[in-house]
Design a protein around this motif. Structure first.
Motif, PDB file in Angstrom:
ATOM      1  N   GLY A 257     -12.474 -52.877 -34.957  1.00 23.11           N
ATOM      2  CA  GLY A 257     -12.855 -52.144 -33.508  1.00 23.11           C
ATOM      3  C   GLY A 257     -10.538 -52.029 -33.082  1.00 23.11           C
ATOM      4  O   GLY A 257      -9.977 -52.661 -33.475  1.00 23.11           O
ATOM      5  N   HIS A 258     -10.798 -51.938 -31.841  1.00 21.15           N
ATOM      6  CA  HIS A 258      -9.764 -50.969 -30.978  1.00 21.15           C
ATOM      7  C   HIS A 258      -8.842 -52.477 -30.414  1.00 21.15           C
ATOM      8  O   HIS A 258      -7.208 -52.720 -30.804  1.00 21.15           O
ATOM      9  CB  HIS A 258      -9.973 -50.332 -30.111  1.00 21.15           C
ATOM     10  CG  HIS A 258      -8.699 -49.603 -29.616  1.00 21.15           C
ATOM     11  ND1 HIS A 258      -7.246 -48.824 -30.721  1.00 21.15           N
ATOM     12  CD2 HIS A 258      -7.828 -49.778 -28.115  1.00 21.15           C
ATOM     13  CE1 HIS A 258      -7.026 -48.590 -29.837  1.00 21.15           C
ATOM     14  NE2 HIS A 258      -6.713 -49.022 -28.437  1.00 21.15           N
ATOM     15  N   SER A 259      -9.882 -53.687 -29.893  1.00 21.56           N
ATOM     16  CA  SER A 259      -9.301 -54.790 -29.750  1.00 21.56           C
ATOM     17  C   SER A 259      -9.341 -55.161 -30.633  1.00 21.56           C
ATOM     18  O   SER A 259      -9.135 -55.092 -31.643  1.00 21.56           O
ATOM     19  CB  SER A 259     -10.067 -54.873 -28.067  1.00 21.56           C
ATOM     20  OG  SER A 259     -11.036 -54.647 -28.339  1.00 21.56           O
ATOM     21  N   PRO A 287     -10.244 -46.435 -25.143  1.00 24.92           N
ATOM     22  CA  PRO A 287      -9.767 -47.016 -26.475  1.00 24.92           C
ATOM     23  C   PRO A 287      -8.370 -45.952 -27.183  1.00 24.92           C
ATOM     24  O   PRO A 287      -7.593 -46.091 -28.155  1.00 24.92           O
ATOM     25  CB  PRO A 287     -10.797 -46.123 -27.746  1.00 24.92           C
ATOM     26  CG  PRO A 287     -11.157 -45.859 -26.480  1.00 24.92           C
ATOM     27  CD  PRO A 287     -11.236 -45.851 -24.898  1.00 24.92           C
ATOM     28  N   SER A 288      -8.376 -44.961 -26.802  1.00 23.43           N
ATOM     29  CA  SER A 288      -7.078 -44.001 -26.629  1.00 23.43           C
ATOM     30  C   SER A 288      -6.262 -44.537 -25.970  1.00 23.43           C
ATOM     31  O   SER A 288      -5.026 -43.998 -27.051  1.00 23.43           O
ATOM     32  CB  SER A 288      -7.047 -42.272 -25.786  1.00 23.43           C
ATOM     33  OG  SER A 288      -7.496 -42.413 -24.813  1.00 23.43           O
ATOM     34  N   LYS A 293      -4.754 -51.868 -27.659  1.00 22.25           N
ATOM     35  CA  LYS A 293      -4.586 -51.906 -29.457  1.00 22.25           C
ATOM     36  C   LYS A 293      -4.253 -53.202 -29.510  1.00 22.25           C
ATOM     37  O   LYS A 293      -3.904 -54.175 -29.554  1.00 22.25           O
ATOM     38  CB  LYS A 293      -3.721 -51.300 -30.367  1.00 22.25           C
ATOM     39  CG  LYS A 293      -3.826 -51.675 -31.987  1.00 22.25           C
ATOM     40  CD  LYS A 293      -4.695 -50.759 -31.950  1.00 22.25           C
ATOM     41  CE  LYS A 293      -4.971 -50.796 -33.616  1.00 22.25           C
ATOM     42  NZ  LYS A 293      -6.262 -50.063 -34.342  1.00 22.25           N
ATOM     43  N   GLY A 294      -5.389 -54.416 -30.220  1.00 25.92           N
ATOM     44  CA  GLY A 294      -5.726 -55.298 -30.531  1.00 25.92           C
ATOM     45  C   GLY A 294      -5.735 -56.778 -29.402  1.00 25.92           C
ATOM     46  O   GLY A 294      -4.612 -57.746 -29.424  1.00 25.92           O
ATOM     47  N   GLU A 296      -6.953 -59.275 -26.390  1.00 26.07           N
ATOM     48  CA  GLU A 296      -7.566 -60.322 -26.343  1.00 26.07           C
ATOM     49  C   GLU A 296      -8.701 -59.270 -25.479  1.00 26.07           C
ATOM     50  O   GLU A 296      -8.110 -58.906 -24.116  1.00 26.07           O
ATOM     51  CB  GLU A 296      -6.866 -61.346 -25.988  1.00 26.07           C
ATOM     52  CG  GLU A 296      -6.105 -61.868 -27.217  1.00 26.07           C
ATOM     53  CD  GLU A 296      -5.095 -62.880 -26.413  1.00 26.07           C
ATOM     54  OE1 GLU A 296      -5.609 -63.702 -25.524  1.00 26.07           O
ATOM     55  OE2 GLU A 296      -4.611 -64.220 -27.844  1.00 26.07           O
ATOM     56  N   SER A 297      -9.908 -59.543 -25.747  1.00 28.68           N
ATOM     57  CA  SER A 297     -11.525 -59.715 -25.337  1.00 28.68           C
ATOM     58  C   SER A 297     -11.122 -60.306 -23.427  1.00 28.68           C
ATOM     59  O   SER A 297     -11.933 -59.544 -22.784  1.00 28.68           O
ATOM     60  CB  SER A 297     -12.683 -59.290 -25.909  1.00 28.68           C
ATOM     61  OG  SER A 297     -12.325 -58.480 -27.072  1.00 28.68           O
ATOM     62  N   HIS A 298     -10.891 -61.151 -23.642  1.00 31.40           N
ATOM     63  CA  HIS A 298     -10.597 -62.017 -22.329  1.00 31.40           C
ATOM     64  C   HIS A 298      -9.870 -60.582 -21.292  1.00 31.40           C
ATOM     65  O   HIS A 298     -10.339 -61.544 -19.848  1.00 31.40           O
ATOM     66  CB  HIS A 298     -10.171 -63.351 -21.997  1.00 31.40           C
ATOM     67  CG  HIS A 298      -8.124 -63.779 -22.416  1.00 31.40           C
ATOM     68  ND1 HIS A 298      -8.225 -63.044 -21.344  1.00 31.40           N
ATOM     69  CD2 HIS A 298      -7.855 -63.568 -23.274  1.00 31.40           C
ATOM     70  CE1 HIS A 298      -6.207 -62.934 -21.513  1.00 31.40           C
ATOM     71  NE2 HIS A 298      -6.769 -63.524 -22.885  1.00 31.40           N
ATOM     72  N   ILE A 299      -8.991 -60.237 -21.504  1.00 32.92           N
ATOM     73  CA  ILE A 299      -8.791 -59.197 -20.605  1.00 32.92           C
ATOM     74  C   ILE A 299      -9.500 -58.173 -19.436  1.00 32.92           C
ATOM     75  O   ILE A 299      -9.804 -57.716 -18.277  1.00 32.92           O
ATOM     76  CB  ILE A 299      -7.985 -58.087 -20.910  1.00 32.92           C
ATOM     77  CG1 ILE A 299      -6.410 -59.061 -22.094  1.00 32.92           C
ATOM     78  CG2 ILE A 299      -6.959 -57.600 -20.564  1.00 32.92           C
ATOM     79  CD1 ILE A 299      -5.557 -58.216 -22.475  1.00 32.92           C
TER      80      ILE A 299
END
Length: 381
Positions: A257-259, A287-288, A293-294, A296-299
């Protein structure tokens, strides 16, 4: 090449003593509707979808209160000066170049719509402030009426007041005296300030009665319950671990995924956005945009939680189902629940994480990826 928009920073001025409001503590640290006035005001800007940094200007004596407050970790805290103008200057010194929004902490009910209008006004005209047209009849006099005053062209000023940083810093440096607000400073320097629509809800807490009005606005007049659903899918690719609900789980492949591709956190995040009718992760974190990019999803989840709080909601419960053959979720479900509860700021007994297979059917059955679905309930405070 797409031009990057200027940075946005809110300077929230909270260094006063607030003696007119009564009470044993300065008014900005008094609790209404379950949170301090400071926490309410900060949350309104921190949760804005435009991505606003926050500089909180406090009195040095309030450092312990600020440390104990529930504030986003990204908030920068600086000490104010002897008067409001000095405190504003201290806050501006901590801002990045770009657009600054100067806000009185005593307006905890400011709406996202007012903030957005000010930002748009600054981008269009260089400076903007919200106001409400005066509609009541105006009198002149003391104990008796001695005359009337035309109300055409008169406005009740509100905050935040927005400016380009360089312009308002220069204006403050040149100003002498005690200004009523930052618009006065800007106009003295020759800046044109656009008037944008204010809101009656954006009241300023000045006296004791204002606390009751603000609490009623923040609580809302009736029970408001929202339910949101989320669904997400991520495919497997190279790697030796997967991130699920903020937990690293060893596995022979990684999610793509992007993240960081945490399908669990993404799904719960989208459920919160759905309950708020605020789109999805892609709406707030495109995502653009290379910044994510990369990431952490907790953000993303923290933003959704703070956005809900800014709207006056707390999370009642979250129910997440992960669909995959492997990795096995059972052994790490407890750790996932604990981390998810921490991010949602609720007790672990209100968080469910469970897993199912699809009986070897479909892409999850072929172990090509992981799917997830979630339901989240929000309740107005």
């Amino acid at each position: 090449m797409v031009e990057t928009p200027p940075s946005l920073t809110a300077v929230i001025v909270a260094a006063g003593r607030g003696t007119r409001a009564g009470g044993d503590v300065p008014k900005q640290w008094r609790v209404i509707a379950g949170r301090s006035v400071v926490e309410w005001s900060v949350s309104r800007f921190a949760a804005h979808p435009a991505g606003i940094d926050v500089v909180l200007v406090i009195h040095p004596d309030d450092a312990e209160r600020a440390e104990a407050a529930s504030l986003p970790s990204t908030v920068r805290i600086v000490h104010g000066g002897a008067d409001r103008a000095a405190s504003v200057k201290a806050g501006l010194a901590a801002c990045a170049d770009g657009i600054v929004l100067i806000h009185d902490v005593a307006r905890p009910c400011v709406t996202l719509e007012v903030i957005s209008a000010v930002i748009a006004g600054v981008r269009a005209q260089g400076a903007a402030a919200p106001a409400l047209a005066v509609t009541d009849a105006l009198w002149r006099g003391a104990d008796t009426v001695q005359g009337t005053q035309e109300r055409d062209g008169l406005w009740r000023a509100q905050t935040p007041q927005g400016f380009e940083k360089a312009a308002i810093v220069a204006a403050h440096a040149a100003f002498e005296g005690m200004p009523a607000d930052d618009v006065e400073v800007a106009r003295a320097a020759g800046l044109d300030v656009a008037i944008v629509p204010g809101d009656e809800a954006n009241l300023k807490i000045t006296g004791p009665d204002d606390f009751a009005r603000a609490e009623a606005l923040l609580k809302g007049g009736q029970m408001d319950i929202r339910v949101g659903n989320g669904f997400d899918v991520h495919r497997f690719g190279p790697g030796d671990q997967v991130w699920l609900c903020g937990i690293s789980v060893p596995h022979g492949r990684g999610l793509q995924g992007h993240s960081d591709a945490d399908v669990g956190l993404h799904t719960v995040t989208d459920a919160i956005y759905g309950a708020l009718a605020e789109g999805d992760i892609g709406t707030h974190f495109p995502p653009s945009d290379p910044r994510w990019k990369g990431a952490e999803s907790h953000i993303f989840l923290t933003h959704a939680v703070e956005l809900a709080a800014a709207r006056g909601f707390e999370i009642a419960n979250a129910d997440l189902t992960l669909m995959c053959e492997r990795p096995k979720i059972g052994p790490v479900a407890g750790a996932m629940r604990a981390r998810l509860a921490e991010l949602l700021r609720i007790e672990v007994g209100r968080v469910s994480v469970k897993a199912t297979t699809t009986e070897r059917l479909g892409f999850t059955g072929r172990e090509e990826g992981i799917a997830a679905m979630a339901t989240v309930t929000l309740v107005a405070r």
